[in-house]
Motif scaffolding. Sequence first.
Motif, PDB file in Angstrom:
ATOM      1  N   ARG A 466      36.281  30.927  27.009  1.00  0.00           N
ATOM      2  CA  ARG A 466      37.437  31.746  26.617  1.00  0.00           C
ATOM      3  C   ARG A 466      37.100  33.233  26.677  1.00  0.00           C
ATOM      4  NH1 ARG A 466      41.905  28.289  26.486  1.00  0.00           N
ATOM      5  NH2 ARG A 466      41.365  26.384  25.340  1.00  0.00           N
ATOM      6  N   TYR A 468      37.977  35.451  28.668  1.00  0.00           N
ATOM      7  CA  TYR A 468      39.138  36.282  28.974  1.00  0.00           C
ATOM      8  C   TYR A 468      39.818  36.769  27.703  1.00  0.00           C
ATOM      9  CZ  TYR A 468      43.545  37.766  31.118  1.00  0.00           C
ATOM     10  OH  TYR A 468      44.625  38.500  31.527  1.00  0.00           O
ATOM     11  N   TYR A 469      39.722  35.967  26.623  1.00  0.00           N
ATOM     12  CA  TYR A 469      40.358  36.336  25.363  1.00  0.00           C
ATOM     13  C   TYR A 469      39.371  36.869  24.329  1.00  0.00           C
ATOM     14  CZ  TYR A 469      44.192  33.670  27.367  1.00  0.00           C
ATOM     15  OH  TYR A 469      45.179  33.221  28.200  1.00  0.00           O
ATOM     16  N   THR A 472      32.802  38.407  26.566  1.00  0.00           N
ATOM     17  CA  THR A 472      31.604  37.688  27.016  1.00  0.00           C
ATOM     18  C   THR A 472      30.469  37.737  25.997  1.00  0.00           C
ATOM     19  OG1 THR A 472      30.764  39.665  28.135  1.00  0.00           O
ATOM     20  CG2 THR A 472      32.122  38.152  29.432  1.00  0.00           C
ATOM     21  N   THR A 529      45.475  42.488  28.640  1.00  0.00           N
ATOM     22  CA  THR A 529      44.494  41.428  28.911  1.00  0.00           C
ATOM     23  C   THR A 529      43.892  40.834  27.645  1.00  0.00           C
ATOM     24  OG1 THR A 529      42.691  43.030  29.145  1.00  0.00           O
ATOM     25  CG2 THR A 529      43.886  42.404  31.150  1.00  0.00           C
ATOM     26  N   GLY A 531      41.489  40.348  25.870  1.00  0.00           N
ATOM     27  CA  GLY A 531      40.040  40.225  25.692  1.00  0.00           C
ATOM     28  C   GLY A 531      39.263  41.515  25.813  1.00  0.00           C
ATOM     29  N   GLN A 535      35.757  42.623  23.584  1.00  0.00           N
ATOM     30  CA  GLN A 535      34.620  42.950  24.445  1.00  0.00           C
ATOM     31  C   GLN A 535      34.051  44.322  24.087  1.00  0.00           C
ATOM     32  OE1 GLN A 535      33.267  40.975  26.831  1.00  0.00           O
ATOM     33  NE2 GLN A 535      31.695  42.475  27.323  1.00  0.00           N
TER      34      GLN A 535
END
Length: 591
Positions: A466, A468-469, A472, A529, A531, A535
């Motif tokens: 996940r 993207y949300y 990383t 987006t 995420g 991040q």
Amino acid sequence: MRKFLAAIILISSLFSAASSVALEKITKLASLPVAQWQKTASFPDWLGHVDDTLAINNTISFNFWHAQGKIYLKTSERLKSFDMFVNSTRIETSEIKRAGIYEIDVSELMLDGVNTIQISNINPEKDKNVISVYVPYPVILRGSLEESGIRSEALELVSEIIDSDIARGFPSAQLAIIRNGRLVYSKSWGKNITTRTLYDLASISKMLGVNYAIQKLVSEKRLDIDAKVSDIFGREMTNAQFTLRDLLCHRSGLPPEIYYHDMNYDISKRKHDAKVSNPLYTGIDGSPETRAKTLRAILRTPLINRPGAKVVYSDVGYMLLCFVVEKVTGQTLDTYMRENFWQPLGLNRITYNPLKNNFSREDCAPTEIYGNTRDGNMTFTGIRNYVLQGEVHDYKAFHSMGGISGHAGLFSNAEDLAILASLMFYGGYGEHKFFTRDVIDFFTAIQALEISNYAIGWWREGDDKRAYYFGTQSRSSVFGHQGWTGTLIMIDPSRNLVIAYLTNKINSPVVKPYTGKKIYAGNWFTASTLGFVPQIISIGMDSDKDISEQLNALVSDMAIDSMKLIPKNAAKNHPANLNAESKRAILKKRF
């Protein structure tokens, strides 16, 4: 033997007296507060027996946040003396007389996470229940970014990106961050938007609505998630023998969605067709009668997979879960949530159906310019073609469920949403208990190795499943959910972190021709987006290093990558070009 034990107690007391700490806030009370306690224990021997595990019988642990906390003692008239340690600090107990109830402010000793109380050297040592300890749950307090361990440079970049995108057409956003029991950041961006503005949460409703209700009912042993749904609804159910767990895990076999509100819906092809009559049509007014018809229609909906065979994300399954909660509790979902969650937590910026619950259109961020029509490119029975503001955007929730559903319908601002989400740390808040820790662990554990990105309803980071949300840098145990309207809730127990990021990204022009999922102009911007927020925050967490160079390099990468997203022959005012311009503007400003 008795003289030997007495000598041990005397020696221990004398030895520890020199290092004791006197707490100024010890108050004798007339009665014990009425509360659902996080932890209770009676000493000596709180486990109720003595065996070879001698070291654990006089110590209990509980969860709290730093710089807050009260514990309560109830002492017997038989008590003569005792020693108490809080997180290895001995507390001066001479003020605590026999036969009393005492409130002790231990906030100066509290740590983030696990804390420990030790009750030792109780005199008389042979009596039972001489001292009882009661510990409430922590609450969320106001705090500052400086104390949170999150560097301000990270939030400054997040704000720059959102501001720059809004200047070029992105609608609006809201962000609230809780760290270590403190609301350390709250900000809004956009015209006529404040931190009090309500957003349509869309599918976040699945978790902080119906999932919360079910977790509480399971904690109270009023519901078994392995019960068959047919056992709850009886003869009405004709489509399968799936369980509540199957519904929660999106593996019931029910389709992703059915337009019960569209009289010309082709069930087999799952799309509108003017030549087809929908046998499951239930109405469009969202009335109690229409909701009742919708339940019966769901129970007759053909399955697309064998129950348990495959995970297929399903709104229909969570619509049915709403009816499960209402059947078990005898209350509508909104009433149950208000009485059992929002009111005990003191939340007043969260609701279903805002316009029916003392909120105005202006209290809510607009959700879509063109109603549900996507600028005339979509049609069905009863479709709305006006600006949606204060009405749930999801058409199934609006027409079939009257704005109160398990899959959508919840509105909130970011602050209230973050506080509500914080219950997933310890299951309680102040004097209120909502979930047991066992239930929290159970509902957030992976379903299976091959689907580590799903828990029971909750989305999990897993092995970058996940990113993207959640970004990383998130631990595999991070969980949360997103909403189609442009909303995100992320909960990171390992870092005591909650991020609630809300946008109304689809309240923007439709881009023609359609490009993949980016139908709306707002979807082309970085701010959409979701995420990118966790991040960048992760880069700025728990580090004393200067991160400005790293953030500048990241902006440079974003500027380059934004150019790659521009469709061939895109007009100058295409939102992909505007997004790239936004990133270049930030880069230029920084260099």
